[in-house]
Design an enzyme around this catalytic site. Sequence first.
Site, PDB file in Angstrom:
ATOM      1  N   ASP A 104       0.860  -1.178   0.000  1.00 41.13           N
ATOM      2  CA  ASP A 104       0.000   0.000   0.000  1.00 41.13           C
ATOM      3  C   ASP A 104       0.903   1.237   0.000  1.00 41.13           C
ATOM      4  O   ASP A 104       1.635   1.482   0.962  1.00 41.13           O
ATOM      5  CB  ASP A 104      -0.840  -0.050   1.296  1.00 41.13           C
ATOM      6  CG  ASP A 104      -2.107   0.753   1.219  1.00 41.13           C
ATOM      7  OD1 ASP A 104      -2.118   1.770   0.511  1.00 41.13           O
ATOM      8  OD2 ASP A 104      -3.088   0.369   1.877  1.00 41.13           O
ATOM      9  N   ASP A 205      -2.793   4.752  -2.409  1.00 42.22           N
ATOM     10  CA  ASP A 205      -3.744   5.388  -1.500  1.00 42.22           C
ATOM     11  C   ASP A 205      -4.223   6.735  -2.060  1.00 42.22           C
ATOM     12  O   ASP A 205      -3.405   7.524  -2.562  1.00 42.22           O
ATOM     13  CB  ASP A 205      -2.997   5.615  -0.171  1.00 42.22           C
ATOM     14  CG  ASP A 205      -3.896   6.044   0.953  1.00 42.22           C
ATOM     15  OD1 ASP A 205      -4.848   5.314   1.258  1.00 42.22           O
ATOM     16  OD2 ASP A 205      -3.640   7.117   1.546  1.00 42.22           O
ATOM     17  N   GLU A 257      -6.850   3.857  -5.245  1.00 45.58           N
ATOM     18  CA  GLU A 257      -8.017   4.234  -4.450  1.00 45.58           C
ATOM     19  C   GLU A 257      -8.461   5.621  -4.903  1.00 45.58           C
ATOM     20  O   GLU A 257      -7.672   6.572  -4.860  1.00 45.58           O
ATOM     21  CB  GLU A 257      -7.672   4.270  -2.956  1.00 45.58           C
ATOM     22  CG  GLU A 257      -8.911   4.509  -2.118  1.00 45.58           C
ATOM     23  CD  GLU A 257      -8.620   5.040  -0.716  1.00 45.58           C
ATOM     24  OE1 GLU A 257      -9.450   4.839   0.174  1.00 45.58           O
ATOM     25  OE2 GLU A 257      -7.567   5.675  -0.512  1.00 45.58           O
ATOM     26  N   HIS A 331     -10.821  -1.670   5.357  1.00 46.00           N
ATOM     27  CA  HIS A 331     -10.486  -1.186   6.697  1.00 46.00           C
ATOM     28  C   HIS A 331     -11.096   0.183   7.014  1.00 46.00           C
ATOM     29  O   HIS A 331     -10.938   0.673   8.131  1.00 46.00           O
ATOM     30  CB  HIS A 331      -8.969  -1.113   6.818  1.00 46.00           C
ATOM     31  CG  HIS A 331      -8.407  -0.103   5.855  1.00 46.00           C
ATOM     32  ND1 HIS A 331      -8.413  -0.315   4.488  1.00 46.00           N
ATOM     33  CD2 HIS A 331      -7.864   1.122   6.042  1.00 46.00           C
ATOM     34  CE1 HIS A 331      -7.893   0.740   3.886  1.00 46.00           C
ATOM     35  NE2 HIS A 331      -7.555   1.623   4.805  1.00 46.00           N
ATOM     36  N   ASP A 332     -11.723   0.831   6.028  1.00 46.21           N
ATOM     37  CA  ASP A 332     -12.351   2.141   6.256  1.00 46.21           C
ATOM     38  C   ASP A 332     -13.865   2.042   6.324  1.00 46.21           C
ATOM     39  O   ASP A 332     -14.538   3.052   6.527  1.00 46.21           O
ATOM     40  CB  ASP A 332     -12.015   3.105   5.097  1.00 46.21           C
ATOM     41  CG  ASP A 332     -10.545   3.460   5.043  1.00 46.21           C
ATOM     42  OD1 ASP A 332      -9.902   3.505   6.106  1.00 46.21           O
ATOM     43  OD2 ASP A 332     -10.037   3.690   3.924  1.00 46.21           O
TER      44      ASP A 332
HETATM   45  C1  GLC Z   1      -7.164   6.112   2.563  1.00 43.96           C
HETATM   46  C2  GLC Z   1      -6.974   4.970   3.530  1.00 43.96           C
HETATM   47  C3  GLC Z   1      -7.390   5.434   4.887  1.00 43.96           C
HETATM   48  C4  GLC Z   1      -6.500   6.580   5.289  1.00 43.96           C
HETATM   49  C5  GLC Z   1      -6.523   7.699   4.246  1.00 43.96           C
HETATM   50  C6  GLC Z   1      -5.389   8.654   4.436  1.00 43.96           C
HETATM   51  O1  GLC Z   1      -8.487   6.459   2.398  1.00 43.96           O
HETATM   52  O2  GLC Z   1      -7.691   3.855   3.095  1.00 43.96           O
HETATM   53  O3  GLC Z   1      -7.333   4.403   5.846  1.00 43.96           O
HETATM   54  O4  GLC Z   1      -6.891   7.097   6.525  1.00 43.96           O
HETATM   55  O5  GLC Z   1      -6.385   7.192   2.940  1.00 43.96           O
HETATM   56  O6  GLC Z   1      -4.166   8.080   4.101  1.00 43.96           O
END
Ligand code: GLC
Length: 574
Positions: A104, A205, A257, A331-332
Site C-alpha cells: 500500500d 492510496d 483508491e 479497513h475504512d
Molecule cells: C485512505 C486509507 C485510509 C486513510 C486515508 C489517508 O483512504 O484507506 O485508511 O486514513 O487514505 O491516508
Amino acid sequence: MSKDSKEHQEIFQSAVIYQVYPKSFCDSTGSGTGDIKGIISKLDYLENLGVNYIWFNPIFSSPGEDNGYDVANYYSIDPMYGTMEDVEELIKEAGQRGIYLMFDMVFNHTSTECEWFKKAIAGDLYYQDFYIFKNGSSSNTPPNNWQSKFGGSAWEYIPQLDKYYLHLFSRGQADLNWDNPAVREECAKIVNFWIAKGIKGFRFDVVNLLSKNEYSDDPYGLDGRQYYTDGKNIHKYIHELNEASFGQFPEVVTVGEMSSTTVENCVKYTNPSSHELDMVFTFHHLKTDYKDGNKWELQPLDFIQLKKYIFQWQSALCKEDGWNALFWNNHDQPRSLSRFGDEGRYWKESATMLATCIHLLRGTPYVYQGEELGMTNAGFTRIEQYEDIESRNMYDILLNRGISKNEVLHILQQRSRDNSRTPMQWTPGIEAGFTSGDPWLSVNPNHVTINAESQVNDPSSIFTYYKHLIALRHEMPIIQKGDIQSLYEDDPHIFGYKRCLKDDELIVLCNFDKCETMVKLPSHEDYELLLSNYEAVSESCATETPHESLYTSSVIKDNVILRPYEALVCIKKR
Ligand code: GLC
C-alpha cells in the site's frame, strides 16, 4: 508480455485479492498487535481459501497516528510489525504457495515525522518544495477554507516558517507537492525498491488527490475537494509513475483508491492504452446510506441507488475497456454484513448472498479479512473503546454540534472505521486466538461462534462458500472476461445481472430482503443451477415452491421465488 497485453490483463481478471489489516490479523509475540510473523503463520489458511494476492495496509515505519497511513520511512518496516528479514521471508513463503504481495503506497502525504518534512521545517528550501507550504490569507487565518477529511481546517501553522502546510487528512499527514518533479522521482524510486524486493502489486492510496489545481476558497463552504479531486495533471502524474516504475514490469498489478471520482476519469485511469493503473476502488455505492452524502448522518440504504452506481461503473468500464476493483468491505468501511445484510437470523444467508453478488461482477474481487467468516461490526458502546483518529475527532465534532452523546455513539456504531478493524477471529478461545496478550482493539465477543476454527472444515460454512466462489472465478472465463448487463434495475429487493461471453450466459440473482421475492427470468429458456447459497429445500416446503424442480433437476425456468437473502447463479442451457 507487455503491460497492455492480454497476458497482463488475464493476471488480474482471474485473480482474487485478500486484504490483510496487519495490526489486527495475527499477533505472534503477545504484544497485542498483529505482526509479519503472525501473517506467515496463517499463509496456509489463505492458500486454502484460494486467493492470489494479499494486499497489506502500510507496514512502513510510522508514528501510527492514522495506523500506518502516516509513513515516516518508505524503505523501512515498522518494528511493531517486524523486520525487513521478516518481509523477505513472507515474500518467499507466500510465493511458495502461489500467493503474491501487494503493498500500500501512500503518496499523497507523508508523516510529519518523515525526514523530508523535518528538513523542510528546519528551513531546507529543497525539502520545503516537497510539501505545500502557503502564507496565511491574513494574520491568524489559514490560506483558504478547505477542511481536512478527518475534521477541522486542512492547514496547520508552523511558527518558525510563518507559513501553513496542507494536510487533507490528519495534522500528522502533510500533503506532498506532486508538481515538484523531485517528489515524483522519489515516489517512483520507492516503488522500484519494493519491486526489486519481490512485491508484485501496489495499491495507491487516495491517488486521485495528488494533483492540486489551485488553492482558492471553496465557494460553497465545503471541504475544497473540487480543487484537488482528479486534478488537472493527475493522469500525467500517474502515467509518469507507471512509466518510471511498475509499467516496466508486466507481472505487477496495480489498483488506485479513488476518492469522489467520476466514471470518465476511471475509464482513463484503467484503460490499458492510458498506461496508468489496472483498476480502481470507487466508493459511490458505499455512500447510499449516507444522508445527503454525509457519512455522519444515518439513513436507510437506498437500494435502487446502490444498484445504479454499481451498474453505472460496471457498464461504462465494460464498454470503454476499463476495470473495477470489486468490494463491499475494507479497513475504512463498517462490515457490509451488518450494514446491508442481517447479522442475526439470516447471518449465513446474507453473508453468502453479498459475496455472490460482488464476486461475479466484472472486475477483480477483494476479500477483507474476516469477511470470509461472516465477521460483523464491533458493537462498541463507549468512546474509550475506539482507537481510530477519524472516529475520535468526529465524536468531539458531533458533540460540539449539539448532538447527544447517545446519538453520537449510535452513529459511530454504524459508521466508525473501527467496526472492521477488530482483531481477526481465529478461534472461540481467549482473545479469539489473535493474541496471547492484551489486544490493541477489543475482540468482538461473538468470536465464540464466529471464528475460522469452526468454519475451515465445515462444508456448509461461509468460508467454504467463499472457496467455491474464488474457485469459480479461476475456472470460468465468463466470470473473468464476460460482458455485463444489469437486470431488474427498479426492483426494490433483487440485485440481478447477466454476464455474457460469446454464446454463454450466466445469470446472478440476489435477494437483498428478508421476504421471499418472485423473479421472472429474463428469457423463456432453460437455465441450469450453478451455485446457490441455500442448501436443498427442507422437506416441509419442498413441494410447492419452484425450488423443488430447481433442486431436483437443477433446471430453472420462467419464474423463481428467492427466499430471504437467497442468491442463485444459473447458466443458460445450450
Ligand atoms: C485512505 C486509507 C485510509 C486513510 C486515508 C489517508 O483512504 O484507506 O485508511 O486514513 O487514505 O491516508
